[in-house]
Design a protein around this motif. Structure first.
Motif: not given
Length: 670
Positions: A7-30
């Motif tokens: 469960y902890i691994c799954l939670l951390e994976t989701r957090r990582l994907l969320l962070v990557m998605g935010v970074i990608f969105a910021l790149v597109l915005f810039v």
């Protein structure tokens, strides 16, 4: 315990994907914020892997919607009406549409997609970006002339006659170099000298008693079309070095030849005063074709025309110097009505790179920036063609050359045919061209060849052209003069804007550039290293510790804008960009926004024949008048600046206003 760890691994994976998605969105915005248009995806991933559809350059993806079903059959049919000398040109166009376009696309993208920070250099001469030119072929009976400066600093012409192949040497890029065998003694050229004066309607004779002919080169054939296109840029880079004038040895070398199509001094010269009269006459004389059927937009434009003609008189304005304009009152009213009324329809047809993908850097950037900014503009652009006052033909004259011109062919029929086919397609698919004969359609093209490429099928269109030459079919009241802007950085087009204040400009006049055309060798013959106040050079090479090209522009009172191969030059806008009073030496050149701006209030016009008196002309301008002109240059500058997000009265809106103005005043009642 195992379930908890999972469960902890799954939670951390989701957090990582969320962070990557935010970074990608910021790149597109810039990327979206920085780029002048929202083509974010192509800025992140190279389009080099995607290919142009070889069989449907005018389609939008659905071949069934394209009335011209096959490019191969189209160009094959042209062969039947083409003479033998043109067969190789059409054949190569067919190869382009059959899929041999990767090299062309690479050349275009390498020009358009370079990192702007790498290309920016304050030492760059804007015309180091040489347009492809028709290189002259020398046969065994050709006469080759070399213009050199002798020890007495007189301009001399040495004639050489090629009697056999052994009498001519070829350099690495195929340029013909004459052997040192002299046939005739030097002939001293003495251009006719007139009195020191400003341009007036009197004494219009500008014939030069000179045999200096334009710069022309011969390139040897490189064989296959794909190989030609792949090596095109490398060869042009070498050609630039050969074309340049080296200041250290004070020499000008050119290898012209007498051949049809070579530019010479114009037989008829129209001073700026006469062009003013021609513009006024066009308002009363020029009328577009009467529409074949009525439309609501025609009545709207007629109402607008009446409002402009009856604009309230403005005698003073806090934001503008009204002396910069021909009629400030009508300009302000026309601009306001444009913002309130104008709707533009952009044809979606046409495959890249010729359509919808123009360059955003270099000396052809005007057509690119205008296209991208217009396509992103939701205020002026409409998706309903029945509401449109104007129809935009979204092609790039520079991309057209890169994609279709066959090097060393001396033939542009394939480019003319491409545009003609495009018109045929929109005529078949839509009814709007047929209503006015194309009079409500417009194009924006900055390449030297654009007037010739558009003078037939697009003759009725409103043409915004950098090469605005009265002697080459520029039509007052219909055509518009497009500013030729040299954009060094697509991300920051305003970089290096401005210059020194007038009190710190110690240099009287400055010019530096390649020896393009017949005029610049004459300019250098009279003024290169002749006077400490006149900084007149050939090409300035980048040398550490020496004054750069831009530094000269920023430090000079007057910047010489001498014509090159054609009447237009990016130096006109560059001078304004660096707050230097432009001195335009180009007979029959119609300056940008001519229908709106009073150019004589902030620029100096010198006839080509008055080059010997250039310094006297400049010195005759009083200090008080110079200071006023320089101040007006700073004020008019706002009309010549590109912004990644357009602002009121900037160059984007001024180009659109020029087209709008001509559309309004050529409208007829049905």
């Amino acid at each position: 315990m195992g379930n908890e760890s999972r469960y902890i691994c799954l939670l951390e994976t989701r957090r990582l994907l969320l962070v990557m998605g935010v970074i990608f969105a910021l790149v597109l915005f810039v990327q979206y914020i920085e780029l002048p248009y929202g083509d974010v995806w192509s800025s992140l991933f190279s389009a080099r892997n995607s290919q142009v559809a070889p069989a449907g350059i005018f389609s939008t993806g659905d071949s069934s919607s394209n009335p011209i079903s096959s490019r191969n059959s189209m160009y094959s049919s042209n062969l039947n009406s083409t003479n033998v000398n043109d067969v190789h040109v059409v054949s190569n166009v067919t190869k382009f549409f059959e899929g041999n376009d990767s090299n062309v696309k690479y050349i275009f993208e390498s020009e358009s997609n370079k990192n702007s920070e790498e290309i920016f250099d304050v030492d760059i001469d804007p015309e180091d970006e040489i347009p492809s030119k028709d290189f002259l072929e020398m046969n065994n009976s050709s006469t080759v002339q070399s213009v050199v400066r002798d020890n007495s600093n007189e301009l001399s012409v040495s004639n050489y006659t090629s009697e056999s192949n052994s009498s001519l040497n070829h350099n690495l890029v195929g340029e013909i170099v004459p052997t040192p065998t002299r046939v005739t003694p030097p002939v001293v050229i003495s251009p006719s000298i007139s009195q020191s004066r400003f341009i007036s309607s009197e004494n219009m004779d500008a014939n030069l008693s000179t045999s200096v002919i334009p710069h022309s080169l011969n390139k040897s054939s490189t064989g296959k079309y794909a190989e030609n296109m792949l090596q095109n840029k490398e060869k042009l880079a070498l050609l630039k070095d050969d074309l340049s004038t080296t200041v250290s040895n004070f020499s000008i070398s050119s290898i012209p030849a007498t051949k049809k199509g070579v530019k010479k001094p114009p037989d008829t010269v129209f001073p700026i005063s006469e062009m003013n009269d021609m513009l006024l006459q066009s308002h009363a004389s020029y009328r577009a074709m009467k529409p074949r059927w009525s439309s609501e937009v025609d009545q709207e434009l007629l109402n607008v025309k009446s409002l402009i003609e009856n604009a309230p008189i403005i005698r003073k304005d806090d934001k503008f110097d009204i002396n910069l304009y021909r009629n400030f009152s009508t300009f302000i009213r026309s601009y306001e009505l444009m913002e309130q009324t104008l709707k533009v329809y952009i044809y979606s047809e046409g495959k890249r790179p010729i359509f919808h993908q123009p360059p955003l850097k270099g000396i052809y950037a005007s057509e690119g920036w205008f296209m991208k900014l217009l396509k992103a503009n939701k205020h002026f652009v409409t998706k309903n063609p029945r509401k449109a006052h104007l129809f935009y033909l979204p092609f790039s004259s520079r991309a057209l050359e890169l994609a279709l011109y066959v090097p060393n062919s001396h033939n542009r029929k394939n480019m003319v045919q491409c545009l003609s086919n495009y018109v045929d397609m929109i005529m078949t698919k839509y009814r709007f061209w047929n209503r006015t004969g194309g009079a409500d359609h417009f194009l924006v093209a900055c390449h030297d060849w654009a007037p010739a490429e558009t003078k037939e099928r697009m003759a009725n269109c409103i043409r915004a052209l950098c090469n605005a030459d009265v002697n080459e079919g520029f039509n007052f009241g219909k055509d518009a003069s497009l500013p030729e802007t040299f954009v060094r950085s697509a991300q920051n087009p305003l970089r290096e804007l401005g210059g020194k204040p007038a009190s710190q400009r110690r240099i009287l006049a400055f010019f530096a550039g390649n020896m393009h055309g017949y005029l610049r060798p004459i300019l250098l013959n009279y003024w290169e290293n002749k006077d400490p106040d006149m900084k007149i050079f050939g090409r300035i090479r980048k040398v550490k510790g020496q004054t750069s090209y831009v530094e000269y522009m920023k430090s000079s009172k007057y910047c010489i804008c001498a014509k090159g191969f054609e009447v237009n030059s990016p130096r006109v806008v560059e001078a304004i960009f660096y707050e230097c009073v432009p001195v335009i030496i180009s007979d029959n050149f119609v300056p940008p926004f001519f229908e709106t701006l009073n150019w004589e209030s902030f620029a100096v016009f010198v006839l080509e024949k008055d080059i010997p008196n250039l310094k006297n002309i400049l010195l005759s301008i009083s200090k008080k008048r110079y200071l006023k002109m320089q101040q007006r240059v700073k004020q008019v500058q706002q009309h010549f600046l590109w912004h990644t997000r357009p602002v009121k009265h900037d160059i984007f809106h001024m180009i659109l206003h020029s087209v709008w103005h001509n559309r309004v005043f050529q409208t007829q009642r049905w």
